[in-house]
Design an enzyme around this catalytic site. Structure first.
Site, PDB file in Angstrom:
ATOM      1  N   LYS A  70      78.801 199.369  93.160  1.00  0.00           N
ATOM      2  CA  LYS A  70      78.431 197.692  92.675  1.00  0.00           C
ATOM      3  C   LYS A  70      77.805 197.613  94.677  1.00  0.00           C
ATOM      4  O   LYS A  70      78.607 197.100  95.327  1.00  0.00           O
ATOM      5  CB  LYS A  70      78.265 196.768  92.338  1.00  0.00           C
ATOM      6  N   SER A 146      71.176 191.982  87.886  1.00  0.00           N
ATOM      7  CA  SER A 146      71.658 193.047  88.679  1.00  0.00           C
ATOM      8  C   SER A 146      72.167 193.859  89.471  1.00  0.00           C
ATOM      9  O   SER A 146      72.470 194.763  89.630  1.00  0.00           O
ATOM     10  CB  SER A 146      72.272 191.676  89.847  1.00  0.00           C
ATOM     11  N   SER A 170      74.647 189.480  84.723  1.00  0.00           N
ATOM     12  CA  SER A 170      74.013 190.529  85.817  1.00  0.00           C
ATOM     13  C   SER A 170      74.520 191.926  85.075  1.00  0.00           C
ATOM     14  O   SER A 170      74.422 193.278  85.601  1.00  0.00           O
ATOM     15  CB  SER A 170      74.560 190.699  86.963  1.00  0.00           C
TER      16      SER A 170
END
Length: 486
Positions: A70, A146, A170
């Site tokens: 990520k 996210s 997230s």
């Protein structure tokens, strides 16, 4: 059936596939799909291929498997470290963090980074720096956030596992929106440091999005650690999660469930139906279920959550200012970030201390629930993913955000609640586990009338990811997972 990461690792060892070709195949998929998905924001082709050529199989569980990190809070030395922010677009990681180092020791080859909202503040992924990520189920919709880029990449089959992190849902939110398995482990379960130790005071934790329970279990086995230097500790689970998932439950399970929003917002009929289908399935197996009211004060906890977000953001920008040698301005960041930052500037130590005490009290309340139940079931998200162009902040709130410096402390905090109201309505179920430190998993069991997935969430007692994964394996074994056909 498409191979999961463990399946790929086994095939590599058996000589059925080539390690170098496996990495090349992931890059070919990025070439084919990323123009539409915008899931991958950075590639490291030459380095990843070189690492594949030199890879030494020492029995690692994921021996040479391609992995995407990520693009937020997961640092690999020499690679971009932008956090999805324009202000950091030229920033590079100086060292590899303990989480990424542990992934590499497990055998993964990092092939790049995935798209994230600026500093991870949203439950969708639409940073100004990179543009919006798209959901492979339907490109008009968001994959969530996210960890939205990671979810999009895994759902599309670019990689079997992509790393994510979860500070308020997230990992679980994009898992629900994208039809994946998303585990948030217990606070203190996986590596932290060497610079960022607390992660939103323990609310945020790194893990991944996956397509199989055995990958989830094996990954947690590879990552679980007791770090003496870490502020939060969770004992190692032995003999391991992978060994446990095929074993019978230790006793007849009792599952509590709720289909009502913990903050009093509306919940779609489809999200409720997803949970009730699971209840029916559990009952058919003789597992006891009871509908309960959420025992926590949801609105109060959400306000406390925003206090920690704001305080941590103010602290973050103080460090950034020291690094860049100047004050940051509203022109340096997106409006959402600016408003959260301005709220944090006016908080006191008393505000922060009170909030952390509230989290500890909530953790104790939830722990008592597990004296009667083994797991707590809710929808993961209250609705399907929003469209890419959905207006999640009202015009009225946007105007206030532009004038946030004119507001007092309480008005700034209330503004955060106001401009996140529409977003929170979509995803009110995930944040509490971050505040209490409990493990929680989203399972892909439902597809809406619009052909978009919805997950259900099981929340466990601290330290008991094993029961959550046993439940997940129960659904998987009964062919109840709904994932995108690649």
């Amino acid at each position: 059936m498409v191979m999961d990461a463990l399946g790929m690792s086994e095939a590599l060892r058996d000589g059925k596939i080539d390690r170098l070709e496996l990495i090349k195949e992931s890059y070919q998929k990025i070439d084919q799909l990323n123009g539409k998905l915008n899931a991958v924001i950075q590639r490291r082709d030459e380095r990843a291929l070189r690492e594949a050529e030199k890879f030494v199989d020492k029995g690692q569980p994921f021996a040479g498997i391609p992995l995407l990190l990520k693009g937020l809070g997961q640092n690999l030395a020499g690679e971009p470290d932008t956090n999805g922010a324009r202000l950091l677009k030229n920033n590079y990681a100086q060292e590899t963090d303990n989480f990424v180092n542990r992934l590499q020791k497990a055998g993964f080859i990092v092939i790049g980074q995935t798209n994230v909202p600026e500093f991870g503040f949203k439950n969708i992924t639409d940073p100004t720096l990179y543009g919006a990520a798209h959901n492979p189920w339907n490109l008009q919709y968001s994959p969530g956030g996210s960890s939205g880029g990671s979810a999009s990449a895994v759902a599309a089959g670019i990689v079997p596992i992509a790393a994510g992190n979860d500070g308020g849902g997230s990992i679980r939110i994009p898992a629900s929106f994208s039809g994946l398995i998303g585990l948030k482990p217990t606070r203190g379960r996986v590596p932290v440091g060497p610079t960022s130790w607390r992660g939103w005071q323990g609310a945020a934790i790194n893990f991944a999005l996956t397509k199989s329970i055995r990958d989830t279990a094996a990954l947690l086995d590879a990552l679980q650690i007791v770090q003496p230097a870490a502020p939060f500790q969770t004992p190692l689970f032995k003999p391991g999660f992978l060994a446990r998932i095929e074993q019978p439950f230790k006793r007849k399970l009792r599952v509590a469930y709720s289909i009502e929003s913990p903050v009093g917002s509306t919940v779609s009929q489809e999200a409720k139906a997803a949970v009730l289908e699971v209840v029916t399935f559990l009952n058919s197996l003789g597992i006891q279920t009871n509908e309960i009211e959420n025992p926590l004060n949801g609105p109060e906890l959400m306000q406390s959550y925003y206090i920690v977000n704001a305080g941590e953001t103010a602290s973050m920008f103080q460090k950034i200012e020291q690094k860049i040698g100047r004050k940051v301005t509203s022109a340096d960041m997106e409006l959402t970030t600016w408003a959260i930052y301005q709220a944090g500037l006016l908080l006191s130590a008393k505000d922060y201390s009170k909030t952390l005490s509230l989290w500890d009290e909530a953790s104790a309340v939830m722990d008592r629930l597990y004296e009667s139940y083994d797991a707590y079931l809710t929808p993961t998200t209250a609705y399907i993913a929003p469209k890419i162009n959905a207006e999640l902040i009202t015009v009225k709130s946007l105007k206030k955000m532009r004038h946030v410096t004119e507001l007092n402390k309480d008005e700034r905090l209330n503004l955060i609640s106001e401009f996140f109201e529409r977003s929170l309505k979509l995803t009110p179920f995930t944040q509490q586990a971050n505040m209490t430190g409990q493990p929680a998993i989203s399972l892909p069991t439902f597809v809406s009338k619009k052909g978009l997935p919805l997950g259900v969430q099981f929340i466990g007692r601290k330290g008991d990811e094993a029961t959550l994964m046993q439940l997940g394996r129960l659904f998987e074994r009964n062919h109840m997972f709904k994932m995108l056909d690649e």
